[in-house]
Design an enzyme around this catalytic site. Sequence first.
Site, mmCIF file in Angstrom:
data_model
loop_
_atom_site.group_PDB
_atom_site.id
_atom_site.type_symbol
_atom_site.label_atom_id
_atom_site.label_comp_id
_atom_site.label_asym_id
_atom_site.label_seq_id
_atom_site.Cartn_x
_atom_site.Cartn_y
_atom_site.Cartn_z
ATOM 1 N N GLU A 39 101.711 2.027 93.280
ATOM 2 C CA GLU A 39 102.360 0.789 93.695
ATOM 3 C C GLU A 39 102.080 -0.365 92.739
ATOM 4 O OE1 GLU A 39 104.644 0.485 95.728
ATOM 5 O OE2 GLU A 39 104.524 2.440 96.690
ATOM 6 N N TYR A 122 103.503 -7.232 99.359
ATOM 7 C CA TYR A 122 104.269 -6.003 99.186
ATOM 8 C C TYR A 122 103.348 -4.777 99.105
ATOM 9 C CZ TYR A 122 106.266 -2.001 97.110
ATOM 10 O OH TYR A 122 106.576 -0.690 96.890
ATOM 11 N N ASP A 140 110.198 -5.700 98.699
ATOM 12 C CA ASP A 140 110.339 -5.920 97.259
ATOM 13 C C ASP A 140 111.780 -6.335 96.962
ATOM 14 O OD1 ASP A 140 111.728 -3.612 97.715
ATOM 15 O OD2 ASP A 140 111.069 -2.641 95.880
#
Length: 343
Positions: A39, A122, A140
């Site tokens: 991520e 996020y 996002d």
Amino acid sequence: MLDQKGKEIQQNLVKWYLKEKRDLPWRHTTDPYHIWISEVMLQQTRVDTVIPYYNRFTKAFPTMHDLANAEEEELLKLWEGLGYYSRARNLQQGVKEVIELYDAKVPNTREQISAIRGIGPYTAGAILSIAYGVPEHAVDGNVMRVLSRLYAIEEDIAKPKTKKIFENLIMIIIDKEDPSSFNQGVMELGATICTPGKPKCLLCPVREQCAAFEQGKTDSLPIKSKKSKVKKITYNGYMLKRSDGKWLVEQREEGLLAKLWQYPLIETNQTNWADLYGITWLEVEKVGEVTHLFSHLKWEIEVFVGKVEVKDAEKFAGRWVTEEELNQLPLPVPIQKMRNLAE
DNA sequence: AATTCGGGGGC
DNA sequence: GCCCCAGAATT
């Protein structure tokens, strides 16, 4: 409250995702540390770019302890070319925090995980939902684009305040049985079908639920204000070689490209810098120009290659390295462009 | 809220 | 050229 439209979006999206999802390296694991790495790498970075970096990185640092104990130079070398290098240093710091505070177990609440270095709203939601199955939003750019179309939301997605609208909406329509597939499904849709330009609506699993499609607004949504243009900076770049074959390089300090190495770059309005390095010119030749575009600025470098000698060791700044040593140092792309030019 | 952080791919 | 990408930290 979840209405009929939300329920249909949820069901269609998860079903579509489970059937059509791309086979990506980080989809073979639920190890929160590995999900975390993926991520962070994916922040502002395309999937195809990340894949080889993710594979190399997880091989070099399979556990959090491996990363925590890594040398900064090795860390940055593995990140070389990926950009946003503070991500790498923040990730290592965050891992150290998890080892210290949570006995090397990534926490599973938004409050705790959000306090970790490098994990914003996020990434917190992504790790929680994908690694732990916790129904948390992970908003996002994909999510904002998809939802703005599905619900014909006309707010400017470039404004920070607008993100709250989408976070609240996700918390309503998220699949509480499979938040991982739901969150990834929204992003997958945004990456492959509901793209910024020319969305593939005929292939879309939630076309029937899409307000923008119904209203013919898929080309005008989402609404996003433009950002200002880039500033230009001009440098002279000096690739200086000593008689023993070593090159002069220096490490950048903080800010842009922090901790990476470069040949001396001198803004063209500066003079008399050679004294800093105690250098005497023997031969110098301009070999060309390099331009490099960042998000917010543009470098134009006139590239010189020179043979020099060091006349004053006391004034020495920078470091003289062999070609092999240079290959071990993390170098920003514009510096790699200089090397390519000089060959 | 605005700016600073990289680099590349698509059109 | 311009856009924007599985954004976060800083100011």
